[in-house]
Motif scaffolding. Structure first.
Motif, short mmCIF file in Angstrom:
data_model
loop_
_atom_site.label_atom_id
_atom_site.label_comp_id
_atom_site.label_asym_id
_atom_site.label_seq_id
_atom_site.Cartn_x
_atom_site.Cartn_y
_atom_site.Cartn_z
N ASP A 88 9.44 -28.38 26.02
CA ASP A 88 9.64 -27.03 26.55
C ASP A 88 9.77 -27.05 28.07
N GLN A 92 13.12 -26.30 30.72
CA GLN A 92 13.05 -25.35 31.83
C GLN A 92 13.02 -26.06 33.19
N GLN A 94 10.70 -27.94 34.37
CA GLN A 94 9.37 -27.82 34.94
C GLN A 94 8.47 -28.96 34.45
#
Length: 146
Positions: A88, A92, A94
């Protein structure tokens, strides 16, 4: 005086409902792709919430019923949830957030559980990590159950 406050609150709520359903209020598009996406997101959120609550219940039960074998439940859960978080975060852009201290402390715990389970010093370090910086950071920065 209390009764008049109740009636005033109900009257205000009725006024809000009238404004929401008035023909002048902007309408969301009905049907089609927008509604299908919204329903899918709602279903996914409900499933994730249900799994989270079930995880807490099963974890509490296992910790109380089989405390000596709890690590057999916790270890794969840490790995799976960290991999999901990595995917995830990577999507993104991140993924550098995985260098956060809490992930290192969790992997140090796995190191203790699987590599050096009888080492008292490693246990003391794990205990200090969990009950020191991690516990206080949850309180200080409002990170609930991360």
């Amino acid at each position: 005086a209390k009764q008049s406050k109740t009636f005033a609150a109900l009257a205000q709520m009725g006024s809000m409902q009238a404004r929401l359903h008035s023909p002048l209020s902007p309408q969301k598009p009905k049907g089609g792709l927008h509604e299908a996406i919204a329903n899918t997101i709602r279903l996914r959120d409900k499933l994730i919430y249900m799994l989270g609550v079930l995880n807490i219940a099963v974890s509490c039960y296992l910790l109380g019923a089989l405390p000596g074998h709890y690590y057999l439940w916790h270890s794969p859960k840490v790995v799976v949830l960290t991999v999901i978080r990595w995917v995830d975060f990577r999507r993104q852009r991140q993924h550098y957030l995985l260098y956060d201290f809490c992930y290192w402390a969790n992997f140090f715990l796995l190191f203790y559980l699987w590599v050096m389970p009888n080492n008292a010093t490693v246990f003391q370090i794990c205990w200090c990590l969990a009950n020191g910086p991690l516990a206080w950071s949850s309180l200080a920065f409002s990170h609930s159950l991360i």
